[in-house]
Design a protein around this motif. Structure first.
Motif, PDB file in Angstrom:
ATOM      1  N   GLY A  62     -81.530 -24.095  63.701  1.00 46.40           N
ATOM      2  CA  GLY A  62     -80.562 -23.067  63.980  1.00 46.40           C
ATOM      3  C   GLY A  62     -79.211 -23.743  64.596  1.00 46.40           C
ATOM      4  O   GLY A  62     -78.342 -24.175  64.033  1.00 46.40           O
ATOM      5  N   GLY A  81     -79.718 -26.640  66.572  1.00 46.65           N
ATOM      6  CA  GLY A  81     -80.215 -28.101  67.045  1.00 46.65           C
ATOM      7  C   GLY A  81     -80.264 -28.017  68.573  1.00 46.65           C
ATOM      8  O   GLY A  81     -80.283 -29.419  68.741  1.00 46.65           O
ATOM      9  N   ASN A 123     -83.124 -27.579  70.525  1.00 45.85           N
ATOM     10  CA  ASN A 123     -84.292 -27.596  71.039  1.00 45.85           C
ATOM     11  C   ASN A 123     -84.509 -28.807  71.697  1.00 45.85           C
ATOM     12  O   ASN A 123     -84.416 -29.788  70.910  1.00 45.85           O
ATOM     13  CB  ASN A 123     -85.441 -27.339  70.044  1.00 45.85           C
ATOM     14  N   THR A 182     -87.132 -30.158  67.578  1.00 44.95           N
ATOM     15  CA  THR A 182     -87.970 -29.651  66.645  1.00 44.95           C
ATOM     16  C   THR A 182     -87.115 -29.173  65.187  1.00 44.95           C
ATOM     17  O   THR A 182     -87.935 -29.024  64.417  1.00 44.95           O
ATOM     18  CB  THR A 182     -88.615 -28.293  67.110  1.00 44.95           C
ATOM     19  N   VAL A 215     -76.885 -19.658  78.829  1.00 43.01           N
ATOM     20  CA  VAL A 215     -75.903 -19.977  79.820  1.00 43.01           C
ATOM     21  C   VAL A 215     -74.886 -21.154  79.315  1.00 43.01           C
ATOM     22  O   VAL A 215     -74.047 -21.719  79.935  1.00 43.01           O
ATOM     23  CB  VAL A 215     -76.272 -20.058  81.252  1.00 43.01           C
ATOM     24  N   TYR A 271     -83.283 -16.347  78.332  1.00 44.21           N
ATOM     25  CA  TYR A 271     -82.836 -16.078  79.723  1.00 44.21           C
ATOM     26  C   TYR A 271     -81.385 -16.346  79.748  1.00 44.21           C
ATOM     27  O   TYR A 271     -80.886 -17.084  79.065  1.00 44.21           O
ATOM     28  CB  TYR A 271     -83.511 -17.118  80.589  1.00 44.21           C
ATOM     29  N   VAL A 291     -85.266 -16.773  60.158  1.00 37.81           N
ATOM     30  CA  VAL A 291     -84.545 -15.638  60.234  1.00 37.81           C
ATOM     31  C   VAL A 291     -83.088 -15.861  59.662  1.00 37.81           C
ATOM     32  O   VAL A 291     -82.325 -16.780  60.206  1.00 37.81           O
ATOM     33  CB  VAL A 291     -84.497 -15.280  61.877  1.00 37.81           C
ATOM     34  N   TYR A 336     -91.893 -21.601  80.208  1.00 36.28           N
ATOM     35  CA  TYR A 336     -90.854 -20.813  79.342  1.00 36.28           C
ATOM     36  C   TYR A 336     -91.136 -21.476  77.896  1.00 36.28           C
ATOM     37  O   TYR A 336     -90.806 -22.926  77.847  1.00 36.28           O
ATOM     38  CB  TYR A 336     -89.833 -20.848  79.627  1.00 36.28           C
TER      39      TYR A 336
END
Ligand code: FAD
Length: 476
Positions: A75, A77, A79, A83, A135, A150, A199, A415
């Protein structure tokens, strides 16, 4: 193995009708295209399929399955476990798919699967609207939303996954489905991560957000224990219009920071007010009344500006290692331990970040989504960041030791989007047995062969362990 299956003929068939870009190791753009945010993970995929549509994703999945190659999904990149990329795998890269359409009257955004948070914020802010998210604005929406999400608005409105109304998903067999017809799939996408499909489009509920009041205060480390004890009391007493976070770190070279504190370990507390604008100045100042900081700075800014404030502190390509967990409380011995860990920082770029959660996060009934750990009061993360591979061992050990200082606490939750360095069975533990079994049932229905396993993995066979992906490159 890869050169054996990536034959000219197979590639030629794949290229037919593929509207995006296919990048191979010999291509000049390969080195850039395989990069992810965490510079620890310089892996070498066999092929990068830069998809331009859901049909491209479908074609890529059919190609991957016919070739018998492993697959990763990129998505944004971001993570920390890297992953999105694996040696010898086909990377389905969504970074060409970043369109956002806002329907302001309905307070809904349609965001494509490769959006960064900045794409979403840029599209929604002119309408006075926002979807609660993380954030740092160069984070990918997809990975963040699918694992939870979050951010500054979470206490007031809930997590990003709580705002996921519907999705277009390409399943492991290449079929393109809408969650309207698959309510259990939508449930799983709200916190179950990238386990169920790719997705390609998110439908997100938006909230009204005006300019926000923002105030930071800095404390030298000698005052940090007392200030944190005050923070603990203050945070728990606030309405959901107020979000207060803290970081133990090295003070930056900003004009508002006194010369004597620059480059020194400090506690930084931040108050963000999302309520009535006229109450903002007094509200954010109240965090600092009982514990006056050595320096502070005050600003009113748009939500999009707030979202970009953290961008420069976590640039692409540096080396990162994260240990994170929920805390049931912030007792005196944990505060002492975290302040001592800050005194022991091994890199001026590292930090210990923590925040008080609750609020609207807990208002969503636990059974309504796959997301676990809604009732956690605190999240605390040791974020090691450094530049030189020769310093890997020291920085990884620092992060591990930092979280070991609070390990005596009973709550073992974490999390899922911050999981990186975990023993086998940890994903199951984080979701809890009942939720994990339900997720495994859904996984079996949508991805029985565990094609989507390069992630915080849910095994389709709940009697089998998840794919052991998350410890790569983390062994000092
Ligand atoms: P990627 O690395 O691209 O993907 C991670 C995984 O998500 C993939 O392996 C895949 O399984 C899945 N995935 C990605 N795209 C898709 C897709 N379109 N369809 C299906 N699966 C997909 N989290 C918060 O909640 N709040 C924060 O404030 C926050 N701040 C962060 C700040 C920084 C600097 C970083 C690096 C991370 C932060 N995170 C935060 C964590 C973030 O939620 C995760 O790193 C998340 O995985 C990032 O998503 P991505 O799409 O960029 O990741």
């Amino acid at each position: 193995m890869c050169s054996a299956v990536l034959t000219k003929d197979a590639l030629a068939v794949f290229r037919e009708g593929f509207t995006g870009t296919i990048v191979l190791p010999a291509d000049p753009s390969y080195d850039e295209a395989r990069r992810v945010w965490n510079g620890m993970h310089r892996r070498e995929p066999a092929l990068i399929a830069r998809c331009a549509s859901a049909s491209d994703v479908s074609a890529a999945l059919r190609f991957v399955r016919a070739a018998g190659l492993p697959v990763t999904v990129r998505g944004g990149g971001h993570n920390v476990a890297g992953t999105a990329v694996a040696d010898g795998a086909v990377m389905i890269d969504l970074s060409l798919m970043r369109q956002v359409v806002v329907e302001s009257r309905d307070r809904v955004a349609y965001a494509h699967g490769g959006c960064l948070l900045s794409d979403l914020d840029r599209a929604t802010t002119p309408h006075g609207l926002a979807c609660p998210a993380g954030v740092v604005s160069h984070t990918g929406l997809a990975g963040l939303a699918l694992g939870g999400g979050y951010g500054w608005l979470a206490r007031k409105w809930g997590l990003t996954c709580d705002h996921l109304l519907a999705a277009e998903v390409v399943l492991a067999n290449g079929s393109i489905v809408q969650t309207r017809q698959h309510p259990e799939l939508l449930w799983a996408l709200r916190g179950g991560g990238g386990n169920f499909g790719v997705v390609t489009r998110f439908t997100l509920r938006l909230r009204e957000v005006g300019p926000v009041h923002h105030r930071v205060g800095l404390y030298p480390l000698k005052d940090a224990v007392a200030a944190l004890a005050w923070y603990r009391r203050f945070a728990a007493e606030q309405t959901t219009d107020m979000h207060v976070v803290g970081a133990l770190k090295i003070a930056g070279d900003h004009t508002w920071v006194p010369a004597g504190l620059r480059g020194e370990p400090v506690l930084m507390l931040t108050a963000v007010w999302l309520g009535a604008p006229e109450e903002g100045p007094a509200a954010v100042a109240s965090l600092f009344e009982a514990a006056p900081p050595a320096a502070s700075a005050n600003r009113v800014m748009s939500y999009a500006e707030l979202q970009a404030l953290g961008d420069h502190g976590e640039p692409h390509g540096n080396r990162y290692f994260t240990k994170s967990r929920y805390l049931a409380a912030l007792p005196a011995d944990s505060i002492d331990g975290l302040v001592a860990a800050c005194a022991d920082l091994r890199s001026p770029l590292s930090s210990i970040d923590f925040e008080y959660l609750r609020g609207a996060i807990c208002d969503v009934p636990d059974a309504e989504s796959a997301f676990p750990g809604r009732d956690a009061p605190y999240i605390c993360t040791a974020s090691a960041q450094w530049l030189d591979p020769a310093d890997d061992r020291e920085n990884i050990s620092w992060a591990r030791n930092t979280m070991a200082r609070v390990a005596a606490q009973p709550r073992s939750g974490a999390y899922v989007n911050y999981l990186q360095d975990e023993p086998p069975g940890r994903v199951r533990e984080v979701y809890g047995e009942t939720r994990y079994r339900k997720l495994a049932d859904i996984k079996r229905r949508y991805d029985p062969d565990n094609v989507f396993r390069a992630n915080q993995n849910i095994s389709p066979r709940s009697d089998q362990p998840e794919w052991p992906y998350m410890r790569q490159e983390c062994q000092p």
